[in-house]
Design an enzyme around this catalytic site. Structure first.
Site, PDB file in Angstrom:
ATOM      1  N   GLY A 130       0.793  -1.224   0.000  1.00 38.76           N
ATOM      2  CA  GLY A 130       0.000   0.000   0.000  1.00 38.76           C
ATOM      3  C   GLY A 130       0.822   1.269   0.000  1.00 38.76           C
ATOM      4  N   GLY A 132       4.136   3.115  -2.064  1.00 39.84           N
ATOM      5  CA  GLY A 132       5.170   3.127  -3.086  1.00 39.84           C
ATOM      6  C   GLY A 132       6.194   4.196  -2.812  1.00 39.84           C
ATOM      7  N   PHE A 158       7.796  -5.810  -4.463  1.00 34.88           N
ATOM      8  CA  PHE A 158       8.670  -5.300  -5.526  1.00 34.88           C
ATOM      9  C   PHE A 158      10.133  -5.260  -5.075  1.00 34.88           C
ATOM     10  CE2 PHE A 158       4.765  -2.450  -6.446  1.00 34.88           C
ATOM     11  CZ  PHE A 158       4.099  -3.507  -7.051  1.00 34.88           C
ATOM     12  N   GLU A 244      21.239   6.216  -5.407  1.00 37.51           N
ATOM     13  CA  GLU A 244      20.380   5.246  -6.090  1.00 37.51           C
ATOM     14  C   GLU A 244      19.813   5.855  -7.378  1.00 37.51           C
ATOM     15  OE1 GLU A 244      16.262   2.657  -5.399  1.00 37.51           O
ATOM     16  OE2 GLU A 244      17.199   3.708  -3.718  1.00 37.51           O
ATOM     17  N   LEU A 339      11.468   1.808 -35.835  1.00 39.20           N
ATOM     18  CA  LEU A 339      12.403   1.707 -36.956  1.00 39.20           C
ATOM     19  C   LEU A 339      12.758   0.253 -37.273  1.00 39.20           C
ATOM     20  CD1 LEU A 339      14.823   4.702 -36.308  1.00 39.20           C
ATOM     21  CD2 LEU A 339      13.120   4.478 -38.130  1.00 39.20           C
ATOM     22  N   GLU A 369       7.233  11.319 -11.287  1.00 38.47           N
ATOM     23  CA  GLU A 369       6.384  12.383 -10.762  1.00 38.47           C
ATOM     24  C   GLU A 369       6.921  12.889  -9.413  1.00 38.47           C
ATOM     25  OE1 GLU A 369       4.467  10.276 -13.870  1.00 38.47           O
ATOM     26  OE2 GLU A 369       5.292   9.498 -11.997  1.00 38.47           O
TER      27      GLU A 369
END
Length: 381
Positions: A130, A132, A158, A244, A339, A369
């Site tokens: 819940g 991020g 993650f 990082e 391409l 963001e």
């Protein structure tokens, strides 16, 4: 454009990295993508070759060179080879500073030799199901019992290197009332009761990179595994996130260059209407624009690298490098797929793998963001 931030020692290290990747990683990467993770043995092989813990003092088994440019060289070569499953950058660029700056002498003696040899693979667990980019919303918690141990509960998701990791730096709330001063870092080791790994997450790209869910149920963490001071975890995160994000920018700039390079080679060989695709004006214009943009990105990232080595890189500048280069990488890779035509959509072609591998660059390390919010706040004051 000629780069001027590396010397002969860095160039020799680049040759070592390139040779190692070509011999030890590239031949196995397709198989690792199928199994969803690399073999643990590649970490030990990398440790023996001197590719882990370059900045760790020699007394702990490291390279003894405090120079992030060596990290950048390895990161660039991993990206250039398309070997996205290798979790060395997370280990070297993200976890290493925490252990070097915060670990006690006893902790360094325990962990750093294995860190450098590849016997101990590391991860850092910040993100939660819940939560991020909003790290202050972390719900994983730890309370100290009468014996001085910490009882850890919560879950993370993650987590890069999550399946293979032997040591996981876990961010946990230790004071619910203290807001950003209520977080502490703990090192959870493989085998601790209550520490469980969930499923290996099925991602769009980076298939060989083991990314996992982790859970902690009444995990008893000795106070000897607390990293740094109680309540200072959020401060430590803020201090280390610039490196990082620079690491992500280094990889993004290298990824953009690699995409242009492979597309130039492809369009020279691929023919349409009786002539090479590269001979069409639209193709030349596309390549010219992308090569120019990649060169501009390289100059800025190299400037950030130099500032970082001199301990002068600011948090807003690291954020600028991260968002702009990762956005650029995705734009360039998308144009390169176009391409390539239909072949650009086939995973047997490197550009297709770059397309799915690069998308996450704009997400992890703090979404782009959030990077813009950091920059905007620094402008307004």
């Amino acid at each position: 454009m000629q780069r001027d931030i590396f010397d002969d020692e860095h160039d020799a290290f680049r040759d070592l990295c390139r040779t190692f990747i070509a011999k030890e990683i590239a031949p196995h990467h397709d198989e690792w993508e199928k199994q969803g993770q690399v073999d643990h043995e590649i970490w030990r092989t990398a440790g023996a070759a001197g590719l882990l813990g370059m900045g760790v003092p020699e007394s702990y088994g490291g390279g003894g060179v405090d120079d992030f440019r060596y990290n950048a060289v390895l990161d660039e070569e991993i990206v250039a080879a398309g070997t996205s499953g290798i979790g060395f950058p997370l280990h070297n660029d993200v976890v290493q500073p925490y252990l070097l700056r915060l670990a006690t002498e006893e902790q360094k003696q325990r962990w750093l030799p294995g860190f450098c040899s590849g016997d101990l693979i590391t991860a850092i667990a910040m993100t939660e199901p819940g939560t991020g980019s909003d790290l202050q919303g972390i719900a994983t918690n730890a309370r100290q019992d009468a014996d001085g141990d910490w009882i850890l509960n919560g879950s993370k998701t993650f987590i890069t290197n999550g399946i293979l990791a032997d040591l996981v730096i876990v961010v946990a709330k230790t004071d619910a009332e203290a807001k950003h001063l209520g977080f502490t870092l703990f090192v959870v080791e493989r085998g601790m009761a209550g520490f469980e790994r969930g499923r290996r997450l099925e991602k769009v790209g980076m298939k060989a990179q083991d990314t996992a869910e982790l859970s902690f149920t009444d995990v008893r963490v000795p106070d000897a595994n607390r990293l740094g001071e109680v309540g200072q975890g959020f401060v430590y995160l803020m201090q280390n996130l610039a490196q990082e994000r620079l690491s992500i920018a280094v990889a993004s700039a290298a990824g953009a260059e690699a995409a242009v390079r492979m597309t130039l080679e492809y369009t020279k060989d691929r023919k349409a209407f009786g002539r090479p695709v590269a001979n069409f004006q639209n193709t030349r214009f596309e390549l010219a624009e992308m090569d120019t943009e990649a060169s501009i990105a390289r100059v800025f990232v190299d400037r950030c690298l130099r500032q970082h080595v001199e301990s002068e890189l600011s948090v807003p500048d690291a954020a600028k490098a991260k968002w702009w280069t990762s956005d650029l990488q995705n734009r360039i890779v998308d144009r390169c797929v176009q391409l390539h035509g239909g072949y650009g959509y086939m995973l047997e072609y490197p550009i297709a793998r770059a397309f799915v591998d690069s998308r996450v660059q704009a997400i992890y390390g703090g979404t782009n963001e959030i990077m813009k919010e950091i920059i905007g706040r620094s402008l307004i004051g």
